[in-house]
Design an enzyme around this catalytic site. Sequence first.
Site, PDB file in Angstrom:
ATOM      1  N   ARG A  30      44.649  33.237  30.617  1.00 12.34           N
ATOM      2  CA  ARG A  30      44.408  34.164  31.629  1.00 12.34           C
ATOM      3  C   ARG A  30      42.913  34.068  32.201  1.00 12.34           C
ATOM      4  NH1 ARG A  30      40.982  37.817  33.053  1.00 12.34           N
ATOM      5  NH2 ARG A  30      41.077  38.758  31.059  1.00 12.34           N
ATOM      6  N   TYR A  42      29.600  40.251  37.242  1.00  8.16           N
ATOM      7  CA  TYR A  42      31.249  40.184  36.804  1.00  8.16           C
ATOM      8  C   TYR A  42      31.370  38.420  36.660  1.00  8.16           C
ATOM      9  CZ  TYR A  42      36.230  41.060  37.149  1.00  8.16           C
ATOM     10  OH  TYR A  42      37.691  41.029  36.818  1.00  8.16           O
ATOM     11  N   HIS A  54      40.124  31.165  35.241  1.00  9.89           N
ATOM     12  CA  HIS A  54      38.913  31.320  35.945  1.00  9.89           C
ATOM     13  C   HIS A  54      38.039  29.918  35.814  1.00  9.89           C
ATOM     14  CE1 HIS A  54      39.246  35.520  37.292  1.00  9.89           C
ATOM     15  NE2 HIS A  54      39.393  35.676  35.956  1.00  9.89           N
ATOM     16  N   SER A  82      32.781  42.368  30.713  1.00  6.45           N
ATOM     17  CA  SER A  82      32.947  41.432  31.875  1.00  6.45           C
ATOM     18  C   SER A  82      31.888  40.726  32.207  1.00  6.45           C
ATOM     19  CB  SER A  82      33.876  42.256  32.921  1.00  6.45           C
ATOM     20  OG  SER A  82      34.373  42.992  32.746  1.00  6.45           O
TER      21      SER A  82
END
Length: 338
Positions: free
Chosen positions: A13, A287, A17, A167
């Site tokens: 997951r 982030y 990215h 994050s």
Amino acid sequence: MDRKLYISDVTLRDGSHAIRHQYSIDNVQQIARALDSAKVDSIEVAHGDGLQGSSFNYGFGAHSDLEWIEAVADVVGHAQIATLLLPGIGTIHDLKAAYQAGARIVRVATHCTEADISKQHIEYARELGMDTVGFLMMSHMTTPENLAVEAKKMESYGATCIYVVDSGGAMNMNDVRARFRALKAVLKPETKTGMHAHHNLSLGVANSLVAVEEGCDRIDASLAGMGAGAGNAPLEVFIAAAERAGWHHGTDLYTLMDAADDIVRPLQDRPVRVDRETLALGYAGVYSSFLRHSEVAAKKYGLKAVDILVELGKRRMVGGQEDMIVDVALDLKRAAGV
């Protein structure tokens, strides 16, 4: 330490990215088999931005969330399948479909001061009988005391585990310690806590170790640190450190080491590491998934990605504001007179 740590893998997951959400079905099954063989407790599967994250704003995935979840469900026998849902991106309809595809754990993620928007999704997840987790993103952006208030809200909605989520990879060990102490002071004794670290300041493993020392039950990590920015706490490194500390984790270190080097690292089209750009994320408190978007904008507008990232930090941008990256780039270009 007598209690067993719950090891939550996020390679499929958050790791998405790192390759712009381009995992093939073969990739996810190969990684899931290795993780299952190593006996991790859960494997999180979704687009990097959670259910229905595949979009123009966040980047289109090579497959749908359900295709990835079903593919993993076909090959795992020990680990439970987790998924991520950001209210406003994913809906309860998407959550039900993920459950039917094989997900049994959901982490409902909000910005650290917006727990109230998770109520509907947490309540519905409990109705489905899912292991329901509250996931407070960008936890460095509020005080430990305020974070505890938000955690208490998620608990009141039905979440049975609450995560401190770094994050931006911007927290140090004292920051982590303070937040877990604040949470433990207000949550019910039976409510679990979790730590989701990023490695932008090279503190992902250290922060996870400190979290455990403060009573944290669940640790997120990924093979070879595969994740946004400089990645997450590298799973194999955390397990090695936990082993040396004498902690009970229940996983096979050598299987994880092999999977990290032989399966995951070769997939990286950009090294997942601390470098100029990823360090800027942690330094500026940005982030982590903004990295690849900022690099694209920098190339397009003739700027340095570091300058874009630092400006995003100054403006206190948060997850979901990826569209502002281009705005910032254009402002910087205008200010430079180029």
